[in-house]
Design a protein around this motif. Sequence first.
Motif, PDB file in Angstrom:
ATOM      1  N   HIS A  26       0.646  -1.140  -0.068  1.00 10.92           N
ATOM      2  CA  HIS A  26       0.153  -0.211   0.123  1.00 10.92           C
ATOM      3  C   HIS A  26       0.704   1.078  -0.037  1.00 10.92           C
ATOM      4  CE1 HIS A  26       0.355  -0.588   4.556  1.00 10.92           C
ATOM      5  NE2 HIS A  26       0.600   0.885   4.660  1.00 10.92           N
ATOM      6  N   LYS A  79      -2.734   4.415   2.597  1.00 13.72           N
ATOM      7  CA  LYS A  79      -3.201   3.079   2.698  1.00 13.72           C
ATOM      8  C   LYS A  79      -4.099   2.533   1.851  1.00 13.72           C
ATOM      9  CE  LYS A  79      -3.441   0.679   5.934  1.00 13.72           C
ATOM     10  NZ  LYS A  79      -2.732  -0.495   6.323  1.00 13.72           N
ATOM     11  N   ASP A 100      -3.017  -5.769  -0.582  1.00 11.20           N
ATOM     12  CA  ASP A 100      -2.279  -5.364   0.744  1.00 11.20           C
ATOM     13  C   ASP A 100      -1.788  -6.588   1.529  1.00 11.20           C
ATOM     14  OD1 ASP A 100      -0.790  -3.463   2.299  1.00 11.20           O
ATOM     15  OD2 ASP A 100      -2.598  -2.521   2.879  1.00 11.20           O
ATOM     16  N   GLU A 101      -0.585  -6.526   2.112  1.00 13.82           N
ATOM     17  CA  GLU A 101      -0.191  -7.536   2.985  1.00 13.82           C
ATOM     18  C   GLU A 101      -0.167  -8.604   2.246  1.00 13.82           C
ATOM     19  OE1 GLU A 101      -0.809  -7.425   7.191  1.00 13.82           O
ATOM     20  OE2 GLU A 101      -2.101  -5.596   6.955  1.00 13.82           O
ATOM     21  N   TYR A 119      -5.455  -8.050   0.498  1.00 10.23           N
ATOM     22  CA  TYR A 119      -6.922  -7.546   0.533  1.00 10.23           C
ATOM     23  C   TYR A 119      -6.586  -6.233  -0.184  1.00 10.23           C
ATOM     24  CZ  TYR A 119      -4.797  -5.294   4.637  1.00 10.23           C
ATOM     25  OH  TYR A 119      -3.951  -4.714   5.444  1.00 10.23           O
ATOM     26  N   GLN A 121     -10.147  -3.542   4.437  1.00  6.67           N
ATOM     27  CA  GLN A 121      -9.069  -3.396   5.212  1.00  6.67           C
ATOM     28  C   GLN A 121      -8.878  -4.617   6.090  1.00  6.67           C
ATOM     29  OE1 GLN A 121      -6.052  -0.944   5.425  1.00  6.67           O
ATOM     30  NE2 GLN A 121      -6.754  -0.550   3.505  1.00  6.67           N
ATOM     31  N   GLY A 122      -7.772  -5.420   6.174  1.00  2.36           N
ATOM     32  CA  GLY A 122      -7.603  -6.346   6.964  1.00  2.36           C
ATOM     33  C   GLY A 122      -8.548  -7.778   6.644  1.00  2.36           C
ATOM     34  N   ARG A 123      -9.344  -7.702   5.525  1.00  6.81           N
ATOM     35  CA  ARG A 123     -10.081  -8.915   5.248  1.00  6.81           C
ATOM     36  C   ARG A 123      -9.427  -9.758   4.251  1.00  6.81           C
ATOM     37  NH1 ARG A 123     -14.475  -5.200   5.874  1.00  6.81           N
ATOM     38  NH2 ARG A 123     -14.802  -5.122   3.594  1.00  6.81           N
ATOM     39  N   PHE A 124      -8.464 -10.581   4.637  1.00 11.29           N
ATOM     40  CA  PHE A 124      -7.669 -11.176   3.662  1.00 11.29           C
ATOM     41  C   PHE A 124      -8.498 -12.229   2.778  1.00 11.29           C
ATOM     42  CE2 PHE A 124      -4.580 -10.222   7.018  1.00 11.29           C
ATOM     43  CZ  PHE A 124      -3.757  -9.800   6.476  1.00 11.29           C
ATOM     44  N   THR A 167      -6.838 -16.022   5.247  1.00 13.52           N
ATOM     45  CA  THR A 167      -5.812 -15.760   6.578  1.00 13.52           C
ATOM     46  C   THR A 167      -4.560 -15.036   6.039  1.00 13.52           C
ATOM     47  OG1 THR A 167      -4.527 -16.874   8.149  1.00 13.52           O
ATOM     48  CG2 THR A 167      -4.447 -17.923   6.022  1.00 13.52           C
ATOM     49  N   CYS A 168      -4.063 -14.453   6.923  1.00 17.93           N
ATOM     50  CA  CYS A 168      -2.790 -13.567   6.562  1.00 17.93           C
ATOM     51  C   CYS A 168      -1.759 -14.791   5.984  1.00 17.93           C
ATOM     52  CB  CYS A 168      -2.009 -13.127   7.771  1.00 17.93           C
ATOM     53  SG  CYS A 168      -0.548 -12.274   7.662  1.00 17.93           S
TER      54      CYS A 168
END
Length: 403
Positions: free
Chosen positions: A221, A225, A252-253, A269, A274-277, A303-304
């Motif tokens: 990102h 973000k 992202d990630e 994601y 945001q944060g929901r893989f 999952t991450c």
Amino acid sequence: MCTPFSPFYKIPNPHIIAYHHSPNPFPPTSQRSFLSAKVIDFSTLTMELISGLPEDVARDCLIRVSYQEFPTVASVCRLWKSQIHAPEFHRQRRTTGHAQNVMLMVQAKVEPGTASTKRVTNPVYRLSVFEPQTGNWAELPGPPEFNSGLPMFCQVVGVGYDLVVLGGLDPNSWKASNSVFVYNFLSAKWRRAACMPGGPRTFFACAASDSHATVFVAGGHDNEKNALRSALAYDVSSDCWIPLPDMAAERDECRGVFRRGRFFVVGGYPTDAQGRFEKSAEAFDPATWRWGEVKDGFLDCATCPRTFVDGGDGDGEGAYLCVGGELMAMRRDTWQRIAAVPGDVCNVAYIGALDGTLVVIGSSGYGEVHVAYAFDAKSCNWRKLETPEAFRGHVQTGCVLEI
């Protein structure tokens, strides 16, 4: 030491004038000839790697040298330096079983006497080196620009004899850095490489291909973000960045691995989630210079993906992932549970794969000491590894090099 008439001396000019005195140092004055001269053509002489040894035997001696001694070997003479820098030297170390596998990790320094990072507000990260064959741990000096600690969340990948450190958050300004540094194990020196183009980028996927001598970067990102679709390739030998086609999805990630000749970007994601893989993945093929179709169910669960690793199995099928205290393996595109992760590493931070063995580093919980286990993929057995107190800090990321 290399003297002008040793086999290790590099002749600066193939035509050298050799002077010698008269056989009689004190002839009568009328017969005295102080110096005579003749020209010797050194291009007709054969230089030996090691005096008195056949070429193949001498080369066999050199390929057995430990990687820690490469800088010393290279300093002996130009002939030895040219040998260990040659691609054939690297290939022979591999084929004869003398290549050394090392794990490089971005690891936090620990509180003296506690081996814990729990009470450290801003941990300092350094490069740790683990040699699975010997069990030795060591610290690798970081780039001169980051003597006070590596950038937080930087990425590391290995290409041949080079370790490449990319991006992260500058430990002084906490701003996203586009810096790139390359450490060469032959010279034991760092160099500042060309910066990543395209503006700030963090939490990106990153992987390397030895056969292409290339580092691939994708996703992550920007400073706002916003998840990215863009991708880049870095040619280590020419120190050049090349833009790649964009991915089909923002990621992202995400996690990057190079397997089956392609650069896989796994999970991540988009900006609006945001944060929901996601479970999907896509792969870039350097041969066609194109991304393949998105595989929606590549992961078994959302999952991450930071523990996703290519196992390097002989059939090219093996990939591994730790989820919920379980070690999962991909076999023929199907995920299978193969073992429970030991309790003191159930919070897995990093997995390195080499020669049919997984080295899993983690802790029993947040801020606890990090320890290491080896998992034999054939026997499915765990073995706890000796971890010195100085190397029990949190591991952000890592890579495996075959030197």
